[in-house]
Design an enzyme around this catalytic site. Sequence first.
Site, PDB file in Angstrom:
ATOM      1  N   ARG A  38      59.812 -36.361  32.864  1.00 57.72           N
ATOM      2  CA  ARG A  38      60.859 -36.339  33.900  1.00 57.72           C
ATOM      3  C   ARG A  38      62.060 -35.496  33.473  1.00 57.72           C
ATOM      4  O   ARG A  38      62.717 -34.890  34.320  1.00 57.72           O
ATOM      5  CB  ARG A  38      61.305 -37.757  34.225  1.00 57.72           C
ATOM      6  CG  ARG A  38      60.263 -38.478  35.028  1.00 57.72           C
ATOM      7  CD  ARG A  38      60.713 -39.852  35.419  1.00 57.72           C
ATOM      8  NE  ARG A  38      59.763 -40.416  36.362  1.00 57.72           N
ATOM      9  CZ  ARG A  38      59.780 -41.657  36.782  1.00 57.72           C
ATOM     10  NH1 ARG A  38      60.690 -42.495  36.351  1.00 57.72           N
ATOM     11  NH2 ARG A  38      58.884 -42.088  37.647  1.00 57.72           N
ATOM     12  N   LYS A 199      47.079 -53.433  47.733  1.00 58.38           N
ATOM     13  CA  LYS A 199      47.478 -54.113  48.966  1.00 58.38           C
ATOM     14  C   LYS A 199      47.491 -53.228  50.201  1.00 58.38           C
ATOM     15  O   LYS A 199      48.097 -52.166  50.197  1.00 58.38           O
ATOM     16  CB  LYS A 199      48.895 -54.658  48.783  1.00 58.38           C
ATOM     17  CG  LYS A 199      48.987 -55.807  47.822  1.00 58.38           C
ATOM     18  CD  LYS A 199      50.376 -56.397  47.980  1.00 58.38           C
ATOM     19  CE  LYS A 199      50.668 -57.427  46.927  1.00 58.38           C
ATOM     20  NZ  LYS A 199      52.100 -57.504  46.668  1.00 58.38           N
ATOM     21  N   GLY A 352      52.529 -42.816  40.839  1.00 57.30           N
ATOM     22  CA  GLY A 352      51.969 -44.103  40.426  1.00 57.30           C
ATOM     23  C   GLY A 352      50.673 -44.015  39.649  1.00 57.30           C
ATOM     24  O   GLY A 352      50.467 -43.114  38.838  1.00 57.30           O
ATOM     25  N   GLY A 375      57.026 -44.490  44.926  1.00 53.98           N
ATOM     26  CA  GLY A 375      57.564 -45.120  46.138  1.00 53.98           C
ATOM     27  C   GLY A 375      58.103 -44.090  47.109  1.00 53.98           C
ATOM     28  O   GLY A 375      57.872 -44.170  48.317  1.00 53.98           O
TER      29      GLY A 375
HETATM   30  P1  AMP Z   1      48.988 -50.125  44.112  1.00 56.83           P
HETATM   31  O1  AMP Z   1      50.229 -50.397  43.323  1.00 56.83           O
HETATM   32  O2  AMP Z   1      48.932 -50.806  45.438  1.00 56.83           O
HETATM   33  O3  AMP Z   1      48.635 -48.656  44.164  1.00 56.83           O
HETATM   34  O4  AMP Z   1      47.817 -50.850  43.311  1.00 56.83           O
HETATM   35  C1  AMP Z   1      47.461 -50.468  42.026  1.00 56.83           C
HETATM   36  C2  AMP Z   1      46.763 -51.626  41.403  1.00 56.83           C
HETATM   37  O5  AMP Z   1      45.625 -51.984  42.172  1.00 56.83           O
HETATM   38  C3  AMP Z   1      46.254 -51.313  40.019  1.00 56.83           C
HETATM   39  O6  AMP Z   1      46.946 -52.101  39.094  1.00 56.83           O
HETATM   40  C4  AMP Z   1      44.786 -51.701  40.084  1.00 56.83           C
HETATM   41  O7  AMP Z   1      44.370 -52.416  38.953  1.00 56.83           O
HETATM   42  C5  AMP Z   1      44.713 -52.584  41.297  1.00 56.83           C
HETATM   43  N1  AMP Z   1      43.360 -52.618  41.859  1.00 56.83           N
HETATM   44  C6  AMP Z   1      42.633 -51.592  42.307  1.00 56.83           C
HETATM   45  N2  AMP Z   1      41.428 -52.001  42.716  1.00 56.83           N
HETATM   46  C7  AMP Z   1      41.371 -53.335  42.520  1.00 56.83           C
HETATM   47  C8  AMP Z   1      40.378 -54.332  42.746  1.00 56.83           C
HETATM   48  N3  AMP Z   1      39.203 -54.012  43.278  1.00 56.83           N
HETATM   49  N4  AMP Z   1      40.683 -55.611  42.434  1.00 56.83           N
HETATM   50  C9  AMP Z   1      41.887 -55.930  41.925  1.00 56.83           C
HETATM   51  N5  AMP Z   1      42.861 -55.033  41.681  1.00 56.83           N
HETATM   52  C10 AMP Z   1      42.614 -53.738  41.980  1.00 56.83           C
END
Ligand code: AMP
Length: 395
Positions: A38, A199, A352, A375
């Site tokens: 960064r 999510k 991310g 974000g």
């Molecule tokens: P996000 O912050 O929404 O991009 O989510 C990232 C997180 O989703 C990471 O820490 C992954 O470990 C988790 N993740 C991805 N696929 C799965 C899954 N099938 N089950 C549980 N966690 C997951």
Amino acid sequence: MNYNKKTVEDIAVSGKKVLVRCDFNVPMDGQTITDDKRIVAALPTIKYLIDNNAKVILCSHLGRPKGEFNPKYTLAPIAARLSELLGKPVPLAADVIGGDARAKAAALKDGDVMLIENVRFHKEEEKNDPEFSKQLASLAEIYVNDAFGTAHRAHSSTAGVADYLPAVCGYLIQKEIKIMGDALAEPKRPFVAILGGAKVSDKIGVINNLLDKVDTLIIGGAMAYTFFRALGNSIGISLCEEDKLDVAREIMAKAEEKKVALLLPVDNIIGREYKEDTVFMRIYSDSIPAGWMGLDIGDKTQELYAKTLIGAGTVVWNGPMGVSEWSNFAGGTASVAHAVAESGAVSIIGGGDSAAAVEKLGYADKMTHISTGGGASLEFLEGLELPGIACLQDK
Ligand code: AMP
């Protein structure tokens, strides 16, 4: 929203005090910077200002000091690293808007650089307090925002100061909004979005906005199991947002109406429990048996997604395809990273976990753009107005 913003090149900076908001929120191990990406990313703007005889006053946040001075979050290591990278002294003021910052700012000569302390040492910063913004602005004559990572936050140093100073963007923000703005406005087709992660609720806004623009939407990660459940498939003990089933159905209906191909996993890697060393296996099915959880996309899905990506004109990717932090469930994310890198498409990685995966796998150079803000890039792709960009002067 107008993303055609004035940059440092559109304003006379010679002899002027210029306050530059950078994103120096780097990972630290004690007082040691573990990754200076960064800081390096901020150099083009800083060098331009030095070369054009500005008096440069840099500012940033680091961590979450909760509105009070805390030596753990001092920017001293950043000042030292900046000094090495620029090959010139970068004095650090002991405060943000206090006597030392003012004295050091007053002593600057043309082409000099200094850094003020962590803006989050003041609780007013995150409240976007007008008086604090005014005090911060009074250090300088021009404001430059180059911190894309915090551009989605309306704080004093990211937006409030622009009420008191002529405000333009630096090269980093210019690049972020140009590449992502062009991709959304006039994408080379086919335009494919890949969304993964945990999510649906975090990504509803992006999905909705992208469904108006993309040709194909690829879903992976835990998010896929909320869609499976909405379709009536069994999902075992996979992560699922039960209260988002209607949203998932609406997304699928909108995709159909807009003639967007929505791809879901056709096979999966499943585990017994949410643990790195859990027992796991491949199943050639889009249903997860009872007592198992989906933790990654399977081989057939990898092939299907890769085939879709190879012919793409533009790709936007946010979120891993599985639990990519754990090697047994990192294959899907690695395979998508490889396919995006080889696709020849304009490729935009939205910060991310997906950015981390791309970098770890050595594909960073093959991507058109890896956003410096997780974000912020999501909100940008959602079509939201980012306060740190909206406050800048239009061209
Ligand atoms: P996000 O912050 O929404 O991009 O989510 C990232 C997180 O989703 C990471 O820490 C992954 O470990 C988790 N993740 C991805 N696929 C799965 C899954 N099938 N089950 C549980 N966690 C997951």
